[in-house]
Enzyme design. Structure first.
Site, mmCIF file in Angstrom:
data_model
loop_
_atom_site.group_PDB
_atom_site.id
_atom_site.type_symbol
_atom_site.label_atom_id
_atom_site.label_comp_id
_atom_site.label_asym_id
_atom_site.label_seq_id
_atom_site.Cartn_x
_atom_site.Cartn_y
_atom_site.Cartn_z
ATOM 1 N N CYS A 23 0.810 -1.226 0.000
ATOM 2 C CA CYS A 23 0.000 0.000 0.000
ATOM 3 C C CYS A 23 0.842 1.274 0.000
ATOM 4 C CB CYS A 23 -0.965 0.013 1.174
ATOM 5 S SG CYS A 23 -2.254 -1.238 1.012
ATOM 6 N N HIS A 67 -12.066 10.505 -8.339
ATOM 7 C CA HIS A 67 -11.059 10.477 -9.403
ATOM 8 C C HIS A 67 -9.915 11.462 -9.145
ATOM 9 C CE1 HIS A 67 -14.081 8.030 -11.357
ATOM 10 N NE2 HIS A 67 -13.117 7.597 -12.146
ATOM 11 N N GLU A 117 -12.854 0.555 1.915
ATOM 12 C CA GLU A 117 -11.918 0.446 0.794
ATOM 13 C C GLU A 117 -12.275 -0.760 -0.054
ATOM 14 O OE1 GLU A 117 -7.796 2.542 2.268
ATOM 15 O OE2 GLU A 117 -7.846 0.382 2.090
#
Length: 128
Positions: A23, A67, A117
């Site tokens: 990550c 985005h 997530e």
């Protein structure tokens, strides 16, 4: 006690500094967000809060970060964890609907923000 919940989603990229694992590399998620409002009294129409107002505000907040690379947002201090995203969304909903800020004696308040997530990984911020 009554509780209502609305949902929104957004997609964004991020990476975690100070993390030893995959990550720490740039990657993305399709986040799902739940906003929970709790309260003790209903209005004359029998509602705790109009879903429409809460949904609109939550979707506006999520739309601002949709985005994006979350690391580019100063609030996250280069570590946009799900926990920090939950606080960020909470703060922005309170800005949009100040009446939902938790204070003593409130009839309705923004109780919690859940940020998923994935379907199996969730962080929750609870207003104290």
């Amino acid at each position: 006690m009554f509780e209502v919940r609305v949902t929104a989603d957004f997609s964004a990229a991020h990476f975690l500094r100070d993390y030893n694992g995959k990550c720490e590399n740039l990657h993305g998620h399709n986040y799902k967000v739940y906003a929970h409002v709790r309260g003790t009294e209903l209005d004359r129409g029998g509602m705790l809060l109009d879903f429409t107002k809460l949904k609109k505000t939550l979707r506006e907040v999520c739309g601002k970060i949709d985005h994006t690379n979350l690391n580019d947002i100063e609030f996250f201090e280069q570590n946009p964890s799900a926990e920090r995203i939950a606080v960020y969304i909470y703060n922005h909903i309170i800005e949009g609907i100040p009446l939902l800020k938790k204070t003593d004696g409130k009839k309705a308040w923004l109780y919690a923000i859940d940020v998923f997530e994935t379907e199996t990984s969730r962080a929750r911020y609870i207003a104290e």
